[in-house]
Design a protein around this motif. Structure first.
Motif, short mmCIF file in Angstrom:
data_model
loop_
_atom_site.label_atom_id
_atom_site.label_comp_id
_atom_site.label_asym_id
_atom_site.label_seq_id
_atom_site.Cartn_x
_atom_site.Cartn_y
_atom_site.Cartn_z
N LEU A 134 0.88 -1.04 -0.15
CA LEU A 134 -0.12 0.38 -0.06
C LEU A 134 0.60 0.91 -0.27
O LEU A 134 0.77 2.56 -0.80
N LEU A 135 1.99 1.25 0.92
CA LEU A 135 2.78 2.18 0.19
C LEU A 135 3.33 3.17 -1.12
O LEU A 135 3.42 3.79 -1.17
N GLU A 136 3.53 1.15 -1.45
CA GLU A 136 3.85 2.04 -2.57
C GLU A 136 2.78 2.24 -3.61
O GLU A 136 3.21 2.97 -4.54
N ALA A 137 2.17 1.73 -3.93
CA ALA A 137 0.87 2.37 -4.22
C ALA A 137 0.03 3.19 -3.60
O ALA A 137 -0.55 4.14 -5.42
N ASP A 138 -0.17 3.70 -2.83
CA ASP A 138 -0.94 4.88 -2.58
C ASP A 138 -0.23 5.16 -1.19
O ASP A 138 -0.87 5.15 -0.13
N GLU A 139 0.52 6.26 -1.06
CA GLU A 139 1.34 6.42 -0.06
C GLU A 139 0.42 6.97 0.82
O GLU A 139 0.40 7.45 2.57
N GLU A 140 0.23 7.95 0.03
CA GLU A 140 -1.02 8.85 1.04
C GLU A 140 -1.85 8.33 1.87
O GLU A 140 -1.68 8.77 2.74
N SER A 141 -2.72 7.39 1.80
CA SER A 141 -3.41 6.53 2.23
C SER A 141 -3.27 5.71 3.35
O SER A 141 -3.61 5.11 4.56
N ALA A 142 -2.03 5.08 2.57
CA ALA A 142 -1.48 4.02 3.90
C ALA A 142 -0.85 5.40 5.04
O ALA A 142 -0.70 4.55 6.53
N ARG A 143 -0.47 6.13 5.07
CA ARG A 143 -0.40 6.91 6.06
C ARG A 143 -0.95 7.65 7.59
O ARG A 143 -0.98 7.71 8.31
N GLU A 144 -2.62 6.37 6.71
CA GLU A 144 -3.37 7.62 7.27
C GLU A 144 -3.76 5.91 8.34
O GLU A 144 -5.04 6.03 8.67
N ILE A 145 -3.47 4.81 7.80
CA ILE A 145 -3.99 3.20 8.46
C ILE A 145 -2.94 2.70 9.10
O ILE A 145 -1.76 3.21 8.87
N HIS A 146 -3.20 2.40 10.26
CA HIS A 146 -2.29 1.42 11.13
C HIS A 146 -1.93 0.12 10.39
O HIS A 146 -3.05 -0.50 9.43
N PRO A 147 -0.61 -0.07 10.85
CA PRO A 147 -0.28 -1.70 9.95
C PRO A 147 -0.39 -2.16 10.01
O PRO A 147 -0.51 -3.28 9.01
N ASN A 148 -1.40 -2.51 10.63
CA ASN A 148 -1.31 -4.38 11.95
C ASN A 148 -3.50 -3.61 11.18
O ASN A 148 -4.24 -4.92 11.59
N ASN A 149 -4.11 -3.00 10.80
CA ASN A 149 -5.33 -2.52 10.38
C ASN A 149 -5.45 -3.78 9.10
O ASN A 149 -5.88 -2.70 7.79
N ARG A 150 -5.63 -4.81 9.04
CA ARG A 150 -5.45 -5.21 7.72
C ARG A 150 -6.86 -4.85 6.91
O ARG A 150 -6.52 -5.10 5.35
N VAL A 151 -7.49 -5.17 7.11
CA VAL A 151 -9.04 -4.83 6.70
C VAL A 151 -8.83 -3.69 5.43
O VAL A 151 -9.35 -3.88 4.57
N ARG A 152 -9.76 -3.10 6.65
CA ARG A 152 -8.64 -0.85 5.93
C ARG A 152 -7.32 -0.84 4.78
O ARG A 152 -7.67 -0.59 3.53
N ILE A 153 -6.43 -1.90 5.25
CA ILE A 153 -4.87 -1.91 4.05
C ILE A 153 -5.39 -2.58 3.10
O ILE A 153 -5.58 -1.94 2.29
N ILE A 154 -6.63 -3.85 3.23
CA ILE A 154 -6.59 -4.39 1.95
C ILE A 154 -7.98 -3.42 1.22
O ILE A 154 -8.07 -3.40 -0.28
N ARG A 155 -8.61 -2.72 1.80
CA ARG A 155 -9.73 -2.03 1.00
C ARG A 155 -8.90 -1.23 -0.11
O ARG A 155 -9.25 -0.73 -0.61
N ALA A 156 -7.76 -0.81 0.48
CA ALA A 156 -7.35 0.49 -0.07
C ALA A 156 -6.35 0.76 -0.94
O ALA A 156 -6.59 1.18 -2.30
N LEU A 157 -6.16 -1.01 -1.09
CA LEU A 157 -5.39 -1.90 -1.67
C LEU A 157 -6.08 -2.21 -2.91
O LEU A 157 -5.91 -2.14 -4.22
N GLU A 158 -7.13 -2.92 -2.67
CA GLU A 158 -8.54 -2.58 -3.98
C GLU A 158 -8.43 -1.58 -4.47
O GLU A 158 -8.37 -1.81 -5.59
N LEU A 159 -8.89 -0.24 -4.01
CA LEU A 159 -8.75 0.78 -5.05
C LEU A 159 -7.59 1.49 -5.77
O LEU A 159 -8.14 1.54 -6.49
N ALA A 160 -6.62 0.81 -5.45
CA ALA A 160 -5.37 1.24 -5.36
C ALA A 160 -5.09 0.76 -6.95
O ALA A 160 -4.91 0.94 -8.33
#
Length: 283
Positions: A134-160
């Motif tokens: 996610l840091l590589e695909a959408d760093e701005e979103s990654a900075r707003e999500i806790h590294p262990n919040n798997r659900v939100r990270i996956i959703r953000a990756l899907e969008l990216a």
């Protein structure tokens, strides 16, 4: 045929409002809440009950087994199929829910990689690997999500991966939604909403919340995707004997209030809607 979307924070009264509106405008209802797609956790996720669903056609409620995955790519495909199916019968569609990303995926021009491969690729990775992606695909979103919040990270990756990173969703809003979608949001003040959240959680207990959680945990792996739902996951420590029922219910209420805050922020920035308090305001 029309495509209407009724959004609102959890416990804002969407179910009762949607039934009135669907009857008035001759609509069939499509669920727009990720965890209400699962069967067996109807109380935990506050799904419309059997009596409410029998009043008129409801779609995408309680059809998934708790061990099956659901993501915005899968939901997009299912939701669009339902829109086409309902419109083909000459009926209007009413989306009801509070999962903003799912609604955007269904009604805006998002294109995802092949669904099964996407799911397998993401679910097979550790939280650390997902966060790095996610840091590589959408760093701005990654900075707003806790590294262990798997659900939100996956959703953000899907969008990216769809070509519409979460951080640029505001730009996507300039495009018109598909199907001529009309957005309406239930107008409710925070004090009233929080009171409704508290009362709803208490009612869930009366309806059999504890037994539902015990039953499902006894039949399925504790890491089943459905068990991440607010209303269910907070009850697991109680069922396992780690905390009191009082503490578990307070955790449900607190997490629900926090979720409502996130929904409010998302709705304000991502949708152009009309605030409504009554179905009479929608023609």
């Amino acid at each position: 045929m029309r495509t209407l979307i009724l959004i609102g924070e959890t416990a804002s009264g969407k179910t009762a409002f949607s039934l009135q509106l669907a009857k008035k405008l001759d609509c069939e209802i499509i669920n727009a809440d990720a965890f209400q797609c699962y069967k067996g956790i109807e109380i935990s996720t506050a799904q419309p009950n059997k009596e409410e669903q029998s009043c008129l056609p409801h779609h995408l409620y309680g059809f998934l087994e708790v061990e099956q995955p659901i993501n915005i790519a899968i939901y997009q495909k299912l939701a669009r199929e339902k829109i086409e199916e309902i419109h083909s019968r000459g009926k209007s569609v009413l989306f009801v829910g509070g999962a903003g990303l799912y609604i955007r995926a269904a009604l805006y021009d998002y294109k995802f990689p092949e669904t099964r491969q996407l799911e397998e690729d993401l679910q097979s990775k550790s939280n650390q690997e997902l966060y790095k992606l996610l840091l590589e695909a959408d760093e701005e979103s990654a900075r707003e999500i806790h590294p262990n919040n798997r659900v939100r990270i996956i959703r953000a990756l899907e969008l990216a991966l769809s070509g519409h990173p979460k951080s640029s969703n505001a730009k996507v809003e300039k495009d018109k939604p598909l199907y001529g979608a009309e957005f309406y949001r239930i107008d409710i003040d925070r004090e009233t909403l929080y009171d409704r959240i508290s009362k709803r959680v208490d009612k869930m207990v009366d309806l059999g919340l504890v037994d539902e959680v015990k039953s499902m945990l006894g039949k399925h792996p504790h890491d089943s995707p459905a068990f991440r739902a607010i209303g269910f996951k907070e009850m697991i420590p109680y069922v396992e004997g780690h905390i009191s029922l009082e503490q578990a219910l307070e955790d449900v209420k607190k997490d629900t209030r926090n979720y409502a805050k996130r929904q409010n922020t998302f709705f304000k920035h991502q949708f152009a809607y009309k605030l409504v308090r009554s179905v009479d305001e929608i023609n």
